[in-house]
Design a protein around this motif. Structure first.
Motif, mmCIF file in Angstrom:
data_model
loop_
_atom_site.group_PDB
_atom_site.id
_atom_site.type_symbol
_atom_site.label_atom_id
_atom_site.label_comp_id
_atom_site.label_asym_id
_atom_site.label_seq_id
_atom_site.Cartn_x
_atom_site.Cartn_y
_atom_site.Cartn_z
ATOM 1 N N THR A 25 45.284 -6.708 42.154
ATOM 2 C CA THR A 25 45.525 -6.910 43.585
ATOM 3 C C THR A 25 44.290 -7.464 44.276
ATOM 4 O O THR A 25 44.394 -8.352 45.138
ATOM 5 N N GLU A 26 43.128 -6.961 43.920
ATOM 6 C CA GLU A 26 41.898 -7.399 44.567
ATOM 7 C C GLU A 26 41.599 -8.864 44.317
ATOM 8 O O GLU A 26 40.887 -9.506 45.117
ATOM 9 N N ARG A 27 42.110 -9.424 43.234
ATOM 10 C CA ARG A 27 41.869 -10.837 42.917
ATOM 11 C C ARG A 27 42.837 -11.768 43.637
ATOM 12 O O ARG A 27 42.626 -12.984 43.666
ATOM 13 N N LEU A 28 43.895 -11.218 44.193
ATOM 14 C CA LEU A 28 44.904 -12.024 44.879
ATOM 15 C C LEU A 28 44.495 -12.259 46.328
ATOM 16 O O LEU A 28 44.196 -11.303 47.047
ATOM 17 N N PRO A 29 44.496 -13.501 46.806
ATOM 18 C CA PRO A 29 44.101 -13.765 48.193
ATOM 19 C C PRO A 29 44.967 -13.039 49.215
ATOM 20 O O PRO A 29 44.484 -12.655 50.279
ATOM 21 N N MET B 10 54.718 -15.248 38.983
ATOM 22 C CA MET B 10 53.386 -15.520 39.518
ATOM 23 C C MET B 10 52.800 -16.787 38.907
ATOM 24 O O MET B 10 52.087 -17.537 39.584
ATOM 25 N N THR B 11 53.121 -17.054 37.649
ATOM 26 C CA THR B 11 52.648 -18.287 37.019
ATOM 27 C C THR B 11 53.302 -19.509 37.658
ATOM 28 O O THR B 11 52.641 -20.532 37.891
ATOM 29 N N ARG C 98 43.719 -17.204 37.128
ATOM 30 C CA ARG C 98 44.420 -18.015 38.126
ATOM 31 C C ARG C 98 44.804 -17.217 39.370
ATOM 32 O O ARG C 98 45.310 -17.787 40.348
ATOM 33 N N LEU C 99 44.607 -15.902 39.330
ATOM 34 C CA LEU C 99 45.086 -15.065 40.429
ATOM 35 C C LEU C 99 44.521 -15.488 41.779
ATOM 36 O O LEU C 99 45.218 -15.448 42.796
ATOM 37 N N GLY C 100 43.281 -15.888 41.800
ATOM 38 C CA GLY C 100 42.657 -16.291 43.051
ATOM 39 C C GLY C 100 43.224 -17.557 43.642
ATOM 40 O O GLY C 100 42.927 -17.884 44.803
ATOM 41 N N GLU C 101 44.052 -18.265 42.879
ATOM 42 C CA GLU C 101 44.643 -19.515 43.350
ATOM 43 C C GLU C 101 46.065 -19.339 43.854
ATOM 44 O O GLU C 101 46.667 -20.306 44.339
ATOM 45 N N LEU C 102 46.621 -18.128 43.746
ATOM 46 C CA LEU C 102 47.974 -17.896 44.257
ATOM 47 C C LEU C 102 47.931 -17.834 45.782
ATOM 48 O O LEU C 102 47.193 -17.025 46.358
#
Length: 284
Positions: A249-253, A111-112, A221-225
């Protein structure tokens, strides 16, 4: 099935080991958790090959046959560097057919890379990625519970069979299938001159990894994936419990959550058949 292994020198200067499981069809890269190695994926890898996938795994620095770090420190950015190096070495970075599969630290590292290089990993199957919502100084303390437990881990055994018998009899590895436990021990120990065997991932290195895990920085950074991520978690896990997996999960677009009933943090090693079904359903 015959697994082949080769090594290459990564941009970091470290030599990394890559495991080629063969097969045909769309590519899958398997990324392992802390304290394990690429061959621990054997039950999953063999099933994926049988289901028509081309499969590789690899050993992170300080694990398996890959080099340890020269100074004994283990930044989690370095693990992402390893995953990036392997993806580049195999020509998979940017391949639209790729399915990247990670467990725990292995998922965090993939993910990074996806955050660093938008558009280069098309999808990630992530079993309990290690992502914490806030910095907790107590966890970075060398005497945090995970690090203390790792340092106490027995490093040398009279035989592999003795290690397997012990691990199979008690928490936490007693939940692994026989197949997964043998894969972990058979490759994860090296032969010593006196006839005994020793863990390839040294307990002090594993302890250092846990100390640094809380500052991997991925939460922010999750919101930027930009790629789809399936976050998978065991309902009985205490490592990444369902409540935290839900928040990740909720932070992932483009995140989706899958919970496994009656499974914990070692889910793919507890139930490789379920893992393969989940992986291939996600791949579409």
């Amino acid at each position: 099935m015959t697994r082949t292994e080769h090594t290459f020198v990564a941009p970091s200067g470290l030599t990394l080991a890559v495991h080629d499981w063969g097969g045909g069809g769309d590519p899958v890269l398997l990324s392992h958790p802390t304290g394990f190695h690429g061959v621990a994926w054997q039950p999953v890898a063999e099933r994926l090959v049988a289901r028509g996938r081309r499969v590789w795994s690899f050993d992170f620095r300080g694990h398996g046959d890959s080099d340890p770090t020269p100074d004994g420190t283990y930044s989690w950015d370095g693990f992402a560097d390893d995953a990036d190096a392997v993806l580049t070495h195999l020509g998979l970075l940017g391949d639209p057919r790729l399915l990247a599969v990670g467990h725990s630290k292995g998922a965090t590292s993939l993910m990074t890379v996806a955050w660093r290089r938008p558009g280069t990993i098309p999808r990630i199957w992530a079993f309990e990625p290690i992502v914490f919502p806030q910095y907790d100084a107590s966890l970075q303390d060398p005497d945090n519970p995970m690090s203390v437990s790792a340092r106490r881990r027995r490093a040398v055994w009279p035989t592999r069979d003795a290690a397997i018998a012990s691990y199979a009899s008690k928490y936490p590895l007693d939940v692994l299938t026989d197949e997964a436990l043998h894969a972990y021990v058979d490759y994860g120990m090296r032969d010593l001159p006196d006839g005994t065997v020793a863990l390839k991932c040294r307990p002090e290195h594993e302890a250092a990894i846990y100390t640094m895990g809380v500052v991997n920085g991925l939460w922010d950074r999750l919101g930027e994936l930009t790629c789809p991520v399936l976050v998978v978690a065991g309902e009985t896990s205490t490592a990444i419990p369902p409540s935290l997996a839900t928040r990740i999960t909720e932070r992932l677009p483009h995140g989706r959550l899958e919970l496994w009933s009656d499974h914990g943090h070692f889910g793919p090693m507890e139930d490789p058949d379920w893992a393969v079904t989940s992986i291939l359903d996600f791949a579409g």
